[in-house]
Design an enzyme around this catalytic site. Structure first.
Site, PDB file in Angstrom:
ATOM      1  N   CYS A 180       0.957  -1.243   0.068  1.00  0.00           N
ATOM      2  CA  CYS A 180       0.033  -0.070   0.051  1.00  0.00           C
ATOM      3  C   CYS A 180       0.848   1.211   0.073  1.00  0.00           C
ATOM      4  CB  CYS A 180      -0.852  -0.015   1.126  1.00  0.00           C
ATOM      5  SG  CYS A 180      -1.968  -1.371   1.443  1.00  0.00           S
TER       6      CYS A 180
ATOM      7  N   ILE B  41      -2.663  -7.622  -2.323  1.00  0.00           N
ATOM      8  CA  ILE B  41      -1.849  -8.974  -2.803  1.00  0.00           C
ATOM      9  C   ILE B  41      -2.289  -9.855  -1.965  1.00  0.00           C
ATOM     10  CG2 ILE B  41       0.448  -9.570  -2.650  1.00  0.00           C
ATOM     11  CD1 ILE B  41       0.149  -7.261  -4.592  1.00  0.00           C
TER      12      ILE B  41
END
Length: 625
Positions: free
Chosen positions: A2, A51
């Protein structure tokens, strides 16, 4: 993976519009989701690149009990930690490492990061104690900038988010300018702005509501180097396999950057052996034959049976992407290999969402030429009287037009000959191994720095003992503390995240770092070759002729491209006295160096002029736009 940002104010409530604007400057690194939370004087926000656990339940800011968390990175051993925490009575509602992190912090406090195998930068707000916790991974794979001015604290994954704050103070840090001009990057904790610092790797910091703070170092490369345990070469393969397999954990496709060198070839070979499907590999090439390693990478890929993609970089691509370069590197950054790194990341992102890189192996296993020269020659240099070394340095410097040219480079067969020669001349006058190494790591001499009117460089740690049988480990430690964090990891993080690709560093697992820093030099360098152990291990996976060749740096023909494409921009820079004044550079000397470069004067490094040009373009992009 992020991008995170936060505001802590001790006077007024956080402005949602401002925090949203700061967060969305980093949309490129987190296109999958956006989150924001404000409670009075604290605000946390995040852009998500999904992810692990792709569901909305794993979005951030993540709340659990009295904590609010924003987090950038991956904890690869989160499943084992989750099982350990479940045995202690905790329950979980997601399959994410984010939730494991926040529960681990609650259970183990400042000791929690010691248990993490991964790359991370996170911020946790404790609503009950009114405390903000900031933490960065062991070697600085993930960035975290902190701005402090009066009662205001800001933090973010990228400088551009801080620059979006309306009252941001853009005063330049001249000490950082000196670091940048010498090395082409700014290592932690400095930044280009006076009131911004980078959180040091391996630390966790607590900022309290009343304004005081404390910092704990939970891991350091120096402590690993100073351990006395003897490590055996037969341990290496098992440690590598565990580290490499950790970095394959994802709920999205994963690939590998393959250069064709020792490190990336070994990474691909180990993964290919244990993968049920062909792995994805990606390579960047150059039309200049002396720089092009794509054919070597292709041969490795063919041998291993990977799904291989390659892209060639030319002056045309360089010119086209340069505006993006100064957007992605929002702090002055002079490593020109950031350009092909961005291109190969862009290529990989079309096929996968995660890519593994082999960065760190040179630092750990004695791969850089400067390590080998330093370890081999420092003892010989020190035996020579100072006046002889100074005279030799002056003589070689005056002879540069004769010896630092392309014909001599071809005759010697030495890659990047002019740059290595300039650094070697600087290092002639060194006092000791630390000074020798520092001179060999910079791009111009102390005399040139004085002429630019740059302030003195801060000294590296002089208290570290150099072990006679572990000089390469010592030099690797210095680079882990400085070059790895400030240049290599910064380069890969910014280039990959600008394309919404997560990059992972399997050679930088703490178990592997601690192992390598305790190895004797004989396991790293023998008979004129570095990376002895890695070479030996790689021969188990492929024939030696595929990888046994002189080391190539990952670089571009930056001097040629600057002269061909940006001569007019360089002349404009040379005349820009406002630019020189802003960064404390002597205008006549700056003008002189640029003119000498354009005339192909061999005494002026192409990297020095590229650093100036990149600083100038960065200033135009971020301070004068």
């Amino acid at each position: 993976m992020c991008r995170i940002v936060g505001i802590l104010r001790r006077d007024d409530p956080v402005d949602q519009v401002v925090l949203t604007r700061m967060r969305d400057t980093m949309t490129h690194g987190g296109p999958d989701a956006a989150g924001l939370w404000i409670e009075g004087q604290i605000g946390l926000a995040q852009r998500r690149l999904s992810i692990i656990d792709l569901t909305e339940r794993a979005n951030q800011p993540f709340h659990w009990r009295q904590y609010a968390l924003v987090y950038n990175g991956e904890i690869y051993n989160y499943q084992a930690l989750r099982s350990e925490l479940e045995a202690l009575g905790y329950t979980f509602i997601t399959q994410s490492d984010t939730e494991v992190l926040i529960v681990a912090f609650h259970e183990w406090g400042v000791d929690a990061p010691k248990r993490f195998h991964g790359m991370f930068a996170f911020a946790i707000w404790d609503k009950e104690q009114k405390q903000l916790w900031l933490c960065r991974d062991r070697v600085g794979v993930k960035p975290l900038y902190v701005y402090e001015r009066g009662s205001l604290l800001l933090f973010a994954s990228e400088m551009k988010a801080l620059l979006a704050y309306p009252a941001f103070d853009r005063s330049i840090n001249r000490a950082a300018v000196a670091e940048y001009m010498h090395y082409g990057y700014i290592p932690a904790p400095e930044s280009i702005y006076r009131h911004v610092r980078k959180l040091l790797p391996g630390t966790i910091e607590c900022i309290r509501d009343e304004g005081d703070s404390s910092r704990t170092t939970y891991w350091s490369a120096r402590a690993a180097y100073e351990q006395t345990e003897e490590r055996k070469p037969e341990e290496l393969e098992g440690i590598l396999q565990r580290s490499f397999q950790y970095r394959m954990i994802a709920d999205v496709p994963v690939g590998v950057f393959l250069s064709g060198g020792i490190d990336s070839s070994l990474l691909c070979a180990v993964l290919a052996k244990h993968s049920p499907q062909p792995i994805n590999t990606f390579t960047i090439g150059f039309h200049e034959k002396e720089l092009d390693e794509a054919p070597y990478a292709r041969a490795i890929a063919d041998h291993l049976g990977t799904r291989h993609q390659e892209l060639y970089c030319s002056a045309t691509e360089f010119e086209a992407i340069l505006p993006d370069y100064f957007q992605m590197y929002d702090e002055p950054f002079g490593d020109s290999s950031g350009i092909p790194t961005y291109l190969v990341s862009k290529l990989a992102q079309q096929h996968v969402k995660v890519a593994l890189s082999a960065d760190g192996a040179d630092e750990l296993f004695g791969g850089y030429t400067k390590y080998q020269y330093t370890a081999r020659f420092i003892a010989r240099y020190q035996k020579l009287p100072t006046w002889i070394r100074n005279s030799a340095s002056r003589f070689l410097a005056s002879s540069l037009p004769l010896i630092a040219n392309d014909q001599v480079q071809r005759w010697l067969g030495v890659d990047n000959w002019r740059n290595k020669l300039l650094k070697g001349i600087q290092a002639f006058t060194a006092r000791d191994i630390l000074d020798f190494f520092q001179q060999a790591s910079g791009y111009f001499s102390p005399d040139v720095a004085v002429s630019y009117q740059l302030p003195p460089l801060r000294n590296r740690d002089e208290t570290i003992t150099v072990k006679p049988d572990k000089q390469l480990a010592y030099l690797g430690l210095l680079d882990i503390q400085h070059y790895l964090e400030g240049d290599i990891l910064c380069k890969v993080d910014r280039a990959s995240m600008y394309t919404a690709l997560e990059s992972r560093e399997p050679f930088l697992d703490q178990d592997l770092i601690e192992y390598a820093l305790q190895l004797a030099d004989s396991y790293k360098y023998q008979h004129g070759q570095g990376k002895v152990l890695l070479r030996s291990l790689l021969q188990k996976y492929m024939p030696a002729h595929l990888f046994q060749r002189p080391k190539h740096g990952f670089r571009v023909p930056i001097g040629q491209w600057l002269r061909e494409l940006y001569a007019e921009s360089l002349r404009a820079l040379a005349e820009d006295k406002d630019f020189c004044q802003r960064f404390g550079l002597d205008p006549p000397f700056t003008h002189q160096r640029i003119r000498a470069f354009l005339r192909k004067n061999a005494s002026v490094s192409e990297y020095e002029i590229w650093f100036l040009f990149a600083l100038y373009q960065w200033d135009l992009t971020w301070n004068r736009a």
